[in-house]
Motif scaffolding. Structure first.
Motif, PDB file in Angstrom:
ATOM      1  N   THR A   1     -12.159  10.064  14.410  1.00 16.36           N
ATOM      2  CA  THR A   1     -13.041  10.868  13.470  1.00 16.36           C
ATOM      3  C   THR A   1     -12.941  11.076  12.226  1.00 16.36           C
ATOM      4  O   THR A   1     -11.745  11.653  11.928  1.00 16.36           O
ATOM      5  CB  THR A   1     -13.290  12.219  14.241  1.00 16.36           C
ATOM      6  OG1 THR A   1     -13.567  11.799  15.609  1.00 16.36           O
ATOM      7  CG2 THR A   1     -14.418  13.033  13.586  1.00 16.36           C
ATOM      8  N   PRO A   2     -13.718  10.477  11.251  1.00 14.87           N
ATOM      9  CA  PRO A   2     -13.577  10.749   9.765  1.00 14.87           C
ATOM     10  C   PRO A   2     -13.770  12.336   9.359  1.00 14.87           C
ATOM     11  O   PRO A   2     -14.730  12.593   9.616  1.00 14.87           O
ATOM     12  CB  PRO A   2     -14.661  10.112   9.240  1.00 14.87           C
ATOM     13  CG  PRO A   2     -15.485   9.679  10.202  1.00 14.87           C
ATOM     14  CD  PRO A   2     -14.717   9.543  11.530  1.00 14.87           C
ATOM     15  N   THR A   3     -12.603  13.025   9.250  1.00 13.40           N
ATOM     16  CA  THR A   3     -12.967  14.549   8.983  1.00 13.40           C
ATOM     17  C   THR A   3     -13.494  14.762   7.598  1.00 13.40           C
ATOM     18  O   THR A   3     -14.134  16.008   7.548  1.00 13.40           O
ATOM     19  CB  THR A   3     -11.401  15.234   9.013  1.00 13.40           C
ATOM     20  OG1 THR A   3     -10.699  14.453   8.080  1.00 13.40           O
ATOM     21  CG2 THR A   3     -10.653  14.953  10.449  1.00 13.40           C
ATOM     22  N   TRP A   4     -13.714  14.023   6.754  1.00 10.34           N
ATOM     23  CA  TRP A   4     -14.289  14.459   5.470  1.00 10.34           C
ATOM     24  C   TRP A   4     -15.701  14.246   5.412  1.00 10.34           C
ATOM     25  O   TRP A   4     -16.504  14.651   4.476  1.00 10.34           O
ATOM     26  CB  TRP A   4     -13.938  13.509   4.384  1.00 10.34           C
ATOM     27  CG  TRP A   4     -14.072  11.837   4.744  1.00 10.34           C
ATOM     28  CD1 TRP A   4     -13.241  11.091   5.422  1.00 10.34           C
ATOM     29  CD2 TRP A   4     -15.148  11.104   4.473  1.00 10.34           C
ATOM     30  NE1 TRP A   4     -13.671   9.735   5.514  1.00 10.34           N
ATOM     31  CE2 TRP A   4     -14.857   9.927   4.999  1.00 10.34           C
ATOM     32  CE3 TRP A   4     -16.335  11.458   4.066  1.00 10.34           C
ATOM     33  CZ2 TRP A   4     -15.782   8.942   4.856  1.00 10.34           C
ATOM     34  CZ3 TRP A   4     -17.207  10.260   3.905  1.00 10.34           C
ATOM     35  CH2 TRP A   4     -17.028   9.063   4.365  1.00 10.34           C
ATOM     36  N   VAL A   5     -16.416  13.798   6.702  1.00 13.24           N
ATOM     37  CA  VAL A   5     -17.888  13.653   6.574  1.00 13.24           C
ATOM     38  C   VAL A   5     -18.334  15.124   6.578  1.00 13.24           C
ATOM     39  O   VAL A   5     -19.543  15.346   6.333  1.00 13.24           O
ATOM     40  CB  VAL A   5     -18.133  12.660   7.976  1.00 13.24           C
ATOM     41  CG1 VAL A   5     -19.755  12.764   8.130  1.00 13.24           C
ATOM     42  CG2 VAL A   5     -17.806  11.371   7.624  1.00 13.24           C
ATOM     43  N   ASP A   6     -17.984  16.039   7.668  1.00 13.61           N
ATOM     44  CA  ASP A   6     -18.601  17.170   7.977  1.00 13.61           C
ATOM     45  C   ASP A   6     -18.705  18.043   6.479  1.00 13.61           C
ATOM     46  O   ASP A   6     -19.770  18.545   6.256  1.00 13.61           O
ATOM     47  CB  ASP A   6     -17.615  18.188   8.981  1.00 13.61           C
ATOM     48  CG  ASP A   6     -17.946  17.818  10.311  1.00 13.61           C
ATOM     49  OD1 ASP A   6     -18.995  17.303  10.501  1.00 13.61           O
ATOM     50  OD2 ASP A   6     -17.096  17.933  11.055  1.00 13.61           O
ATOM     51  N   PRO A   7     -17.702  18.159   5.774  1.00 13.65           N
ATOM     52  CA  PRO A   7     -18.056  19.041   4.243  1.00 13.65           C
ATOM     53  C   PRO A   7     -18.688  18.306   3.456  1.00 13.65           C
ATOM     54  O   PRO A   7     -19.538  19.040   2.810  1.00 13.65           O
ATOM     55  CB  PRO A   7     -16.418  19.128   3.776  1.00 13.65           C
ATOM     56  CG  PRO A   7     -15.570  18.421   4.589  1.00 13.65           C
ATOM     57  CD  PRO A   7     -16.253  18.003   5.829  1.00 13.65           C
ATOM     58  N   LEU A   8     -18.922  16.982   3.371  1.00 14.98           N
ATOM     59  CA  LEU A   8     -19.738  16.334   2.492  1.00 14.98           C
ATOM     60  C   LEU A   8     -21.097  16.414   3.312  1.00 14.98           C
ATOM     61  O   LEU A   8     -21.896  16.847   2.408  1.00 14.98           O
ATOM     62  CB  LEU A   8     -19.201  14.606   2.462  1.00 14.98           C
ATOM     63  CG  LEU A   8     -20.076  13.851   1.332  1.00 14.98           C
ATOM     64  CD1 LEU A   8     -19.926  14.730   0.058  1.00 14.98           C
ATOM     65  CD2 LEU A   8     -19.572  12.510   1.543  1.00 14.98           C
ATOM     66  N   SER A   9     -21.394  16.436   4.302  1.00 18.46           N
ATOM     67  CA  SER A   9     -22.567  16.659   5.019  1.00 18.46           C
ATOM     68  C   SER A   9     -23.288  17.982   4.680  1.00 18.46           C
ATOM     69  O   SER A   9     -24.394  18.088   4.540  1.00 18.46           O
ATOM     70  CB  SER A   9     -22.656  16.334   6.446  1.00 18.46           C
ATOM     71  OG  SER A   9     -22.192  15.054   6.885  1.00 18.46           O
ATOM     72  N   LEU A  10     -22.204  18.915   4.786  1.00 16.40           N
ATOM     73  CA  LEU A  10     -22.651  20.478   4.479  1.00 16.40           C
ATOM     74  C   LEU A  10     -23.063  20.509   3.058  1.00 16.40           C
ATOM     75  O   LEU A  10     -24.300  21.250   2.601  1.00 16.40           O
ATOM     76  CB  LEU A  10     -21.858  21.630   4.739  1.00 16.40           C
ATOM     77  CG  LEU A  10     -21.490  21.591   6.293  1.00 16.40           C
ATOM     78  CD1 LEU A  10     -20.259  22.525   6.361  1.00 16.40           C
ATOM     79  CD2 LEU A  10     -22.600  22.430   6.826  1.00 16.40           C
TER      80      LEU A  10
ATOM     81  N   ASP B   1     -10.837  23.386  -4.598  1.00 21.64           N
ATOM     82  CA  ASP B   1     -11.517  22.560  -4.061  1.00 21.64           C
ATOM     83  C   ASP B   1     -11.882  22.757  -2.573  1.00 21.64           C
ATOM     84  O   ASP B   1     -11.318  23.460  -1.863  1.00 21.64           O
ATOM     85  CB  ASP B   1     -10.318  21.445  -4.248  1.00 21.64           C
ATOM     86  CG  ASP B   1     -10.088  20.887  -5.552  1.00 21.64           C
ATOM     87  OD1 ASP B   1     -10.963  20.923  -6.361  1.00 21.64           O
ATOM     88  OD2 ASP B   1      -9.014  20.188  -5.691  1.00 21.64           O
ATOM     89  N   ILE B   2     -13.057  21.807  -2.220  1.00 22.51           N
ATOM     90  CA  ILE B   2     -13.424  21.781  -0.834  1.00 22.51           C
ATOM     91  C   ILE B   2     -12.394  20.827   0.002  1.00 22.51           C
ATOM     92  O   ILE B   2     -12.080  19.907  -0.442  1.00 22.51           O
ATOM     93  CB  ILE B   2     -14.703  21.254  -0.698  1.00 22.51           C
ATOM     94  CG1 ILE B   2     -15.756  21.995  -1.537  1.00 22.51           C
ATOM     95  CG2 ILE B   2     -15.046  21.016   0.584  1.00 22.51           C
ATOM     96  CD1 ILE B   2     -17.173  21.208  -1.695  1.00 22.51           C
ATOM     97  N   PRO B   3     -12.005  21.590   1.014  1.00 25.28           N
ATOM     98  CA  PRO B   3     -10.769  20.627   1.978  1.00 25.28           C
ATOM     99  C   PRO B   3     -11.401  19.533   2.245  1.00 25.28           C
ATOM    100  O   PRO B   3     -12.461  19.270   2.610  1.00 25.28           O
ATOM    101  CB  PRO B   3     -10.465  21.736   2.868  1.00 25.28           C
ATOM    102  CG  PRO B   3     -10.898  23.051   2.380  1.00 25.28           C
ATOM    103  CD  PRO B   3     -12.119  22.825   1.596  1.00 25.28           C
ATOM    104  N   LEU B   4     -10.716  18.515   2.392  1.00 25.81           N
ATOM    105  CA  LEU B   4     -10.665  17.225   2.755  1.00 25.81           C
ATOM    106  C   LEU B   4     -11.323  16.273   1.925  1.00 25.81           C
ATOM    107  O   LEU B   4     -11.408  15.302   2.204  1.00 25.81           O
ATOM    108  CB  LEU B   4     -11.349  17.207   4.172  1.00 25.81           C
ATOM    109  CG  LEU B   4     -10.822  17.988   5.422  1.00 25.81           C
ATOM    110  CD1 LEU B   4     -11.756  18.242   6.451  1.00 25.81           C
ATOM    111  CD2 LEU B   4      -9.276  17.247   5.716  1.00 25.81           C
ATOM    112  N   ILE B   5     -12.249  16.855   1.029  1.00 21.59           N
ATOM    113  CA  ILE B   5     -12.905  15.871  -0.101  1.00 21.59           C
ATOM    114  C   ILE B   5     -12.568  16.085  -1.556  1.00 21.59           C
ATOM    115  O   ILE B   5     -13.092  15.233  -2.345  1.00 21.59           O
ATOM    116  CB  ILE B   5     -14.371  16.182   0.137  1.00 21.59           C
ATOM    117  CG1 ILE B   5     -14.679  17.415  -0.008  1.00 21.59           C
ATOM    118  CG2 ILE B   5     -14.958  15.594   1.528  1.00 21.59           C
ATOM    119  CD1 ILE B   5     -16.575  17.690  -0.135  1.00 21.59           C
ATOM    120  N   GLY B   6     -11.755  17.084  -1.750  1.00 23.09           N
ATOM    121  CA  GLY B   6     -11.377  17.421  -3.095  1.00 23.09           C
ATOM    122  C   GLY B   6     -12.418  17.832  -4.208  1.00 23.09           C
ATOM    123  O   GLY B   6     -12.002  17.490  -5.110  1.00 23.09           O
ATOM    124  N   LEU B   7     -13.521  17.875  -3.971  1.00 21.57           N
ATOM    125  CA  LEU B   7     -14.426  18.195  -5.073  1.00 21.57           C
ATOM    126  C   LEU B   7     -14.445  19.935  -5.167  1.00 21.57           C
ATOM    127  O   LEU B   7     -14.134  20.563  -4.176  1.00 21.57           O
ATOM    128  CB  LEU B   7     -15.990  17.900  -4.250  1.00 21.57           C
ATOM    129  CG  LEU B   7     -16.162  16.253  -4.484  1.00 21.57           C
ATOM    130  CD1 LEU B   7     -17.456  16.127  -3.577  1.00 21.57           C
ATOM    131  CD2 LEU B   7     -15.830  15.764  -5.512  1.00 21.57           C
TER     132      LEU B   7
END
Length: 175
Positions: A53-62, A130-136
């Motif tokens: 499961t790509p974990t970075w998808v959830d924070p980016l989706s939100l 930073d937002i966890p997992l995506i670094g933005l």
């Protein structure tokens, strides 16, 4: 009278600018919606096919959902498609209706101004993290709130000016 924002008059070049902003927001929300669909499809593929499961998808989706929802709300204020109950306004005389429309536009402008102000403060406060997992920057989550508040403020003021000039074309606010 038409409820179509393309028929709005009274502000000349400002109306053209408003339509340009709305068009740009439609493009951004459209791209965000397609991206969200692709991301969620990739997440399902990763989970069930790759078993990773790509974990970075959830924070980016939100983040994309925030963008879609808040820009869409700003567009709704311009196009007068936001949720509203007009039964009271339609049941009163034209003079009282105009006063109610003015009050509604003033309240919408105030609400948009508060959204913009406090949204900006929240965005600035959270920007350094930073937002966890995506670094933005974490402030990106509240930036759409700030932009939406500004859009609501400006579009409500535009509606208010049209009412005061007697050029309001919204179907529930004119005879």
């Amino acid at each position: 009278m038409s409820n179509n924002p393309d028929h709005q008059t009274g502000l000349g070049p400002v109306d053209a600018l408003f339509r340009g902003i709305v068009y740009l927001c439609r493009v951004i929300t459209g791209v965000a919606l397609v991206s969200l669909t692709v991301l969620l499809g990739y997440q399902v593929f990763g989970r069930y096919v790759l078993n990773d499961t790509p974990t970075w998808v959830d924070p980016l989706s939100l983040l994309l959902i925030m963008l879609i929802a808040f820009l869409g709300a700003g567009i709704g204020v311009y196009e007068h498609t936001h949720l509203s109950v007009v039964m009271m306004r339609q049941a009163v005389t034209a003079r009282i209706r105009t006063a109610m429309v003015l009050l509604t536009d003033l309240m919408m402008a105030g609400f948009g101004g508060l959204m913009m102000w406090y949204g900006w403060q929240l965005t600035a406060f959270k920007w350094k993290n930073d937002i966890p997992l995506i670094g933005l920057p974490e402030g990106l989550r509240s930036l759409p709130l700030t932009i939406c508040g500004g859009m609501i403020l400006v579009f409500a003021l535009g509606h208010l000016v049209r009412v005061l000039l007697g050029r309001d074309t919204r179907a529930d606010s004119v005879e």
